[in-house]
Design an enzyme around this catalytic site. Structure first.
Site, PDB file in Angstrom:
ATOM      1  N   HIS A  58      58.364   8.961 -15.081  1.00 15.85           N
ATOM      2  CA  HIS A  58      58.966  10.257 -15.412  1.00 15.85           C
ATOM      3  C   HIS A  58      59.271  10.995 -14.118  1.00 15.85           C
ATOM      4  CE1 HIS A  58      59.767  14.029 -17.480  1.00 15.85           C
ATOM      5  NE2 HIS A  58      59.112  14.604 -16.475  1.00 15.85           N
ATOM      6  N   ASP A  71      56.320  20.584 -28.842  1.00 15.24           N
ATOM      7  CA  ASP A  71      56.865  20.878 -27.507  1.00 15.24           C
ATOM      8  C   ASP A  71      58.276  21.442 -27.604  1.00 15.24           C
ATOM      9  OD1 ASP A  71      57.088  20.789 -24.569  1.00 15.24           O
ATOM     10  OD2 ASP A  71      58.623  19.301 -25.030  1.00 15.24           O
ATOM     11  N   ARG A 111      59.240  29.338 -24.579  1.00 17.30           N
ATOM     12  CA  ARG A 111      58.917  29.588 -23.161  1.00 17.30           C
ATOM     13  C   ARG A 111      60.174  29.929 -22.374  1.00 17.30           C
ATOM     14  NH1 ARG A 111      56.675  24.233 -21.391  1.00 17.30           N
ATOM     15  NH2 ARG A 111      56.592  25.210 -19.351  1.00 17.30           N
ATOM     16  N   SER A 119      53.700  19.868 -21.771  1.00 14.64           N
ATOM     17  CA  SER A 119      55.044  19.594 -22.266  1.00 14.64           C
ATOM     18  C   SER A 119      55.493  18.176 -21.890  1.00 14.64           C
ATOM     19  CB  SER A 119      55.995  20.652 -21.679  1.00 14.64           C
ATOM     20  OG  SER A 119      57.322  20.309 -21.912  1.00 14.64           O
ATOM     21  N   LYS A 127      55.006  14.347 -24.614  1.00 19.68           N
ATOM     22  CA  LYS A 127      56.118  13.457 -24.978  1.00 19.68           C
ATOM     23  C   LYS A 127      55.848  12.036 -24.484  1.00 19.68           C
ATOM     24  CE  LYS A 127      58.708  16.635 -23.059  1.00 19.68           C
ATOM     25  NZ  LYS A 127      59.613  17.671 -22.593  1.00 19.68           N
TER      26      LYS A 127
END
Ligand code: URA
Length: 438
Positions: A84, A163, A170, A185, A189
């Site tokens: 990621h 999320d 947010r 967050s 995922k």
């Protein structure tokens, strides 16, 4: 809920540590629509101001993971891993790293996002390939991973729905920049996606979400300890995002550059190759339990011998994409007009400001300001030089491309010219990897 939300808010405001069970209850109730947005916004703001302990962050992460489907890869014979990135300018690394790791025997299920703001999303980038379907169902996503070793598709509504809801809140309540909320967050995922090994690229610098080394290292540490706390193998590299990665910024331009790297053709962007190998090697080493040096060599070999490209080509085909058509359309720039930026003086390239490059690409149509904006796949910036190159006055520094917004090319070229610092002095070497967290 056992503890009323108002009591939780009082406790969080006063800086008390909340029990995991209360955090789980809060997120489950919010997902079911039983907690109003004003209370959840107050919770997010209290977290922003007072932070969260590691145990609270893990509870929030796991509660958000559990708000939707969790993928199971136990029927896939290979170890699973994903990378990621927190996102950067010209960051097309996923397009290379995921098939590269898959070519070394790892299964890479990669649920990815769409771009919003200055930095693009992998799903949008891949959709510049005609026919590429980046919105697979989870069942088809599994089939593609099982068949060729990797798949990159947009996360579906079934993955961590808490999320999606909380992030939208947010975004409009000034509560995005909070490390525990960002960790929950991102990780919720990734945990729901189910890969056993997670490798994080936390970008740091002018073109990144995290501007300072301290912020980036704190986020990287929190991501790694959160992933390990949830039972995954994990590591992170904090990498520099002061200058763009590679030469290309913009969707089709980045796909073309990635294909060149995977095929060993083109201009060999040294930064892209180094980071791709370092990340893919960590995915392979961690998930297969091999030495990093051995994994690094296999990655270098598979970039050279075409194995990584073969996985990429197969993945594109299984997603419905047509690479031959992509090559045909974009060989000539995909119908975009172009303008060059020329060096005003001779010297060495001391700096290329990533944010200025990203803004030019964005203004020409390569990104979206709102989720429903259309993208001009052919638009963007193709750098002609990188950090440390010698240029002579009048030599091209970059080319800008745009189709729908071609009227903006000249004005954007003027702004882009400001991104380059040219000096008579030879610049220091650009350090790509700032810190490693294991
Ligand atoms: N990316 C995410 O997915 N979530 C955040 O909170 C910030 C960046």
């Amino acid at each position: 809920m056992e503890t009323p939300v108002k009591i939780l808010l009082d406790r969080k405001r006063e800086g008390c540590e909340l029990p995991s069970s209360d955090i789980h209850d809060l997120i489950a109730a919010y997902t079911r629509g039983e907690v109003p947005d004003y209370q959840m916004a107050a919770f997010a703001m209290a977290v922003c101001c007072n932070g969260m302990t590691g145990a609270e962050t893990l509870a929030l992460t796991e509660a958000m993971r559990d708000s939707g489907d969790k993928m199971d890869w136990s029927d896939v014979s290979r170890p699973t891993a994903d990378k990621h990135s927190t996102g950067g300018v010209g960051d097309k690394l996923s397009l290379i790293i995921q098939p590269l790791a898959a070519s070394c025997g790892v299964a890479v299920p990669s649920l990815t996002g769409r771009g919003l703001g200055l930095t693009g999303g992998t799903a949008d980038t891949l959709e510049s390939i005609p026919g590429y379907n980046a919105s697979l169902t989870l069942a088809d996503f599994k089939k593609v991973v099982a068949s060729c070793g990797c798949s990159m598709t947009v996360q579906t509504a079934e993955i961590a729905p808490a999320d999606k809801k909380l992030y939208a809140l947010r975004d409009v309540t000034g509560t995005v920049p909070s490390i525990p909320l960002i960790v929950a967050s991102i990780l919720s995922k990734k945990l729901a996606e189910g890969a056993e090994t997670l490798v994080f690229d936390v970008k740091c610098g002018r073109g990144a979400f995290m501007k300072t080394r301290e912020q980036a290292v704190a986020l990287a540490n929190a991501l790694v300890s959160g992933a390990k706390g949830a039972g995954r193998k994990a590591s992170a590299l904090v990498t520099s995002m002061d200058e763009p990665l590679g030469f290309a910024v913009g969707n089709a331009l980045e796909v073309k550059e990635s294909i060149d790297v995977l095929k060993g053709e083109g201009r060999h962007p040294a930064d892209i190759i180094e980071l791709s190998v370092e990340f893919a090697a960590r995915m392979v080493a961690l998930s297969k339990g091999t030495a990093l040096d051995v994994a690094r060599k296999e990655c270098h070999d598979n970039l050279k011998n075409g194995k990584a490209y073969a996985v990429f080509a197969e993945m594109v085909k299984l997603h419905g994409g047509n690479l031959a058509e992509f090559e045909r359309i974009y060989a000539e720039g995909g119908g975009a007009s172009s303008v060059e930026v020329l060096a005003p003086v001779s010297g060495f390239i001391l700096d290329i400001d990533a944010e200025t490059v990203a803004r030019a690409a964005f203004n020409l149509g390569a990104g979206r300001a709102k989720t429903d904006d259309a993208i001009d796949m052919s638009s963007g910036v193709l750098l002609s030089v990188v950090h440390g190159d010698r240029v002579e006055k009048g030599q091209p520094l970059a080319k800008l491309f745009a189709k729908d917004r071609s009227a903006l090319l000249d004005v954007e070229a003027k702004s882009l010219a400001e991104a380059f610092v040219i000096s008579e002095e030879f610049p220091s070497v650009r350090r790509l990897i700032i810190e490693e967290i294991q």
